[in-house]
Scaffold this active site. Structure first.
Site, short mmCIF file in Angstrom:
data_model
loop_
_atom_site.label_atom_id
_atom_site.label_comp_id
_atom_site.label_asym_id
_atom_site.label_seq_id
_atom_site.Cartn_x
_atom_site.Cartn_y
_atom_site.Cartn_z
CG ASP A 84 -1.94 0.99 1.32
OD1 ASP A 84 -2.39 1.44 0.26
OD2 ASP A 84 -2.35 1.36 2.45
CG ASP A 106 1.49 7.68 -3.25
OD1 ASP A 106 1.50 8.60 -4.09
OD2 ASP A 106 1.11 7.85 -2.08
N GLY A 171 -7.62 8.11 7.67
CA GLY A 171 -7.85 8.37 9.09
C GLY A 171 -9.24 8.90 9.36
N GLY A 199 -8.98 5.67 2.08
CA GLY A 199 -9.63 6.37 3.18
C GLY A 199 -11.09 5.99 3.31
P1 13P Z 1 -8.34 4.52 6.37
O1 13P Z 1 -7.34 4.29 7.45
O2 13P Z 1 -8.90 5.89 6.41
O3 13P Z 1 -9.39 3.46 6.37
O4 13P Z 1 -7.58 4.43 4.97
C1 13P Z 1 -6.97 3.24 4.60
C2 13P Z 1 -6.29 3.40 3.31
O5 13P Z 1 -6.74 4.09 2.42
C3 13P Z 1 -5.04 2.66 3.10
O6 13P Z 1 -4.42 3.01 1.92
#
Ligand code: 13P
Length: 273
Positions: A84, A106, A171, A199
């Site tokens: 990720d 990214d 977050g 997110g």
């Molecule tokens: P959240 O922590 O907001 O769920 O986001 C996770 C995310 O997008 C990992 O790339």
């Protein structure tokens, strides 16, 4: 079975649901997520951030852990082991060499030309090894990205998944999430590559469903599981004097699994394995 995410996302796109990416933070989380997804027969993407790679002891350790758990737990659903937000070509190559089946590059910090160049270098390395690639354009957490920039990025790369910044944040949201459904809809009409929403925590069910209907095929969740797990662990520690780390970590299992079950239902990936 560990697979890349190309076919999983194409199927999700054709059938109008989203495959969940749940981020892993340790062995127990990996186990809880695999067991919960197996129970509901949902394909799953295990997301590993670079900081989680560092925390868990490197790409090789994680790759062995996931492969061995899949075997030990008799997991039959498709499982993607995905880097990720890989920030460099080197981290993507390290993940691929260690056995990750998918990576996200990214390079969104750079201008579009440089982003395209870096993304293509990762794609070239990954494709030869049957590893899928997700790319980011615009920065998640900042304003929505200009559609022309997104279209140019897609045109010049051969991605398996695209994560454009469309108003979501990582977050906890401050105030209401402000997702750019208009751009999502335009992208759904104009491009073939499956869309990813980062997110995904803290977004109400209505917006999630709308995002899926506007073409989102992969939804990333980390914070919501962290919140559910830590709430229970905190309660457990208030009521127990145990010092056994296994009992402490396991006390968050049920609430975390319940959160996973509801995401799977909401995303429509239930029974799609
Ligand atoms: P959240 O922590 O907001 O769920 O986001 C996770 C995310 O997008 C990992 O790339």
């Amino acid at each position: 079975m560990i697979v890349n995410m190309k076919n999983l996302l194409q199927q999700a796109k054709n059938e109008g649901y989203a495959v969940p990416q749940f981020n892993i933070n340790n062995l127990e989380w990996t186990r809880f997520i695999l067991e919960a997804c197996e129970e509901k027969q949902s394909p799953v993407i295990l997301g590993v951030s670079e900081s989680a790679v560092e925390y868990m002891g490197g790409y090789q350790t994680i790759s062995h852990m996931v492969q061995d758990l899949v075997q030990y737990l008799n997991i039959t659903i498709p499982v993607v082991l995905h880097l990720d937000h890989g920030k460099t070509i080197e981290s993507c190559k390290d993940a691929i060499d260690a056995g990750f089946s998918s990576v996200m590059i990214d390079a969104s910090l750079y201008d579009i030309e440089k982003n395209i160049e870096i993304t293509n270098q990762v794609i070239e390395y990954a494709k030869k090894r049957s590893v899928s690639v997700e790319g980011e354009i615009g920065q998640i957490g900042s304003n929505s990205t200009d559609i022309n920039q997104i279209l140019l990025y897609v045109q010049k790369t051969d991605l398996d998944a695209l994560a454009p910044a469309l108003g979501s944040v990582h977050g906890v949201y401050k105030g209401e999430p402000n997702l750019d459904f208009e751009t999502m809809t335009l992208l759904k009409k104009n491009i073939q590559v499956p869309l990813v929403l980062h997110g995904g925590s803290g977004i109400d069910d209505k917006r999630i469903k709308k995002a899926i209907s506007c073409g989102i095929c992969k939804l990333n969740i980390n914070t919501d599981l962290q919140i559910e797990w830590s709430k229970e662990v905190r309660k457990f520690l208030q009521n127990n004097n145990t010092y056994d780390p296994r009992k402490i970590i396991k006390s968050g299992e049920d609430s975390m699994k319940n959160a996973i079950y509801s995401k799977i239902r909401l995303f429509g990936s239930y029974g799609k394995a």
